[in-house]
Design a protein around this motif. Structure first.
Motif, PDB file in Angstrom:
ATOM      1  N   ALA A 239       0.842  -1.208   0.000  1.00 46.07           N
ATOM      2  CA  ALA A 239       0.000   0.000   0.000  1.00 46.07           C
ATOM      3  C   ALA A 239       0.873   1.254   0.000  1.00 46.07           C
ATOM      4  O   ALA A 239       1.917   1.310   0.651  1.00 46.07           O
ATOM      5  N   GLY A 240       0.447   2.241  -0.749  1.00 48.64           N
ATOM      6  CA  GLY A 240       1.142   3.523  -0.769  1.00 48.64           C
ATOM      7  C   GLY A 240       2.367   3.565  -1.652  1.00 48.64           C
ATOM      8  O   GLY A 240       3.056   4.591  -1.687  1.00 48.64           O
ATOM      9  N   ALA A 241       2.656   2.487  -2.369  1.00 50.83           N
ATOM     10  CA  ALA A 241       3.810   2.478  -3.262  1.00 50.83           C
ATOM     11  C   ALA A 241       3.432   3.057  -4.612  1.00 50.83           C
ATOM     12  O   ALA A 241       2.276   2.967  -5.048  1.00 50.83           O
ATOM     13  N   ALA A 242       4.383   3.642  -5.289  1.00 49.58           N
ATOM     14  CA  ALA A 242       4.154   4.138  -6.649  1.00 49.58           C
ATOM     15  C   ALA A 242       3.871   2.953  -7.577  1.00 49.58           C
ATOM     16  O   ALA A 242       4.230   1.810  -7.285  1.00 49.58           O
ATOM     17  N   ALA A 243       3.223   3.239  -8.679  1.00 48.13           N
ATOM     18  CA  ALA A 243       2.882   2.177  -9.632  1.00 48.13           C
ATOM     19  C   ALA A 243       4.142   1.582 -10.246  1.00 48.13           C
ATOM     20  O   ALA A 243       5.159   2.250 -10.416  1.00 48.13           O
ATOM     21  N   ALA A 244       4.069   0.297 -10.562  1.00 49.15           N
ATOM     22  CA  ALA A 244       5.192  -0.365 -11.226  1.00 49.15           C
ATOM     23  C   ALA A 244       5.419   0.243 -12.607  1.00 49.15           C
ATOM     24  O   ALA A 244       4.482   0.743 -13.247  1.00 49.15           O
TER      25      ALA A 244
END
Length: 232
Positions: free
Chosen positions: A95-100
């Protein structure tokens, strides 16, 4: 983070994927390409190592042939572990990570360990065993390939770290255990009556073979010189 592994590297994953988004577009594209192109380059190096070993001793030929086989075996081991652990990909679970940067693999294509990293670690070590002077190239290649899997957003850092170590260990054991029996097979192939088999095995080191034959002949017992019949 949804993971069956005891290691949590989700914070580091967020940092790396966030950094990836801040890099120039050309670097992002390079990482996307390298994550697959590295495998092709390893394949070219396997072929070069085999071609070089065709004029070496039987053990050198055996190791050059075992190198890609050991890498393939490491991949199988990685797949078995992956199926047992069932770790979700970070591009879906963190959660909260930038998109791949690339499309997230489909559900059921598990994350731990990284197959690419396992193959890279195995190939790098196997090639070093076959051709030691390649270490300056293959080892950095493996590390960069592993890092690229986190950089593009499809693996956790622990996926690639364990993948590298797993591949390296499996390749080392397979090559070391198979080198001696493989050398006997290589020697037999070089004496085959089938031309295609002899071509594959190569001529070997003719000079070394000649020296070995000469040494064998000199070591053989020589008949005593005839001194004629003694009379009393």
């Amino acid at each position: 983070m949804e993971s069956n592994t005891p290691v949590d590297t989700s914070d580091l994953y967020r940092d790396i994927i966030g950094f990836a988004h801040d890099t120039p577009a050309w670097l992002q594209t390079l990482a996307e390409v390298w994550t697959e192109a590295g495998l092709l380059l390893f394949g070219v190096l396997f072929a070069a190592a085999w071609w070089r070993a065709r004029r070496g001793d039987p053990r050198a030929l055996a190791i050059s042939v075992l190198a890609p086989l050991a890498t393939a075996f490491a991949y199988v081991v990685s797949e078995l572990i992956k199926s047992a652990v069932d770790e979700e990909r970070p591009c879906r679970a963190v959660a909260g990570a930038a998109a791949a940067l690339v499309e997230c693999p489909e559900v059921g294509d598990w994350s731990f360990p990284s197959n690419h990293s396992t193959i890279a670690g195995a190939a790098a070590v196997a090639l070093v065993l076959a051709w030691r002077s390649l270490a300056w190239l293959t080892l950095p290649m493996a590390v960069l390939m592993a890092f690229s899997r986190v950089f593009v957003g499809v693996h956790y850092p622990h996926d690639v770290a364990i993948g590298l170590l797993l591949g390296a260990l499996v390749a080392f054991l397979v090559v070391r255990l198979g080198a001696r029996p493989g050398a006997r097979v290589a020697l037999a192939l070089r004496g085959s009556s089938t031309q295609a088999v002899r071509w594959f095995a190569g001529p070997g080191d003719r000079a070394a073979a000649g020296d070995a034959l000469a040494g064998h002949a000199s070591a053989a017992p020589q008949p005593a010189p005839y001194q004629g019949e003694r009379t009393h």
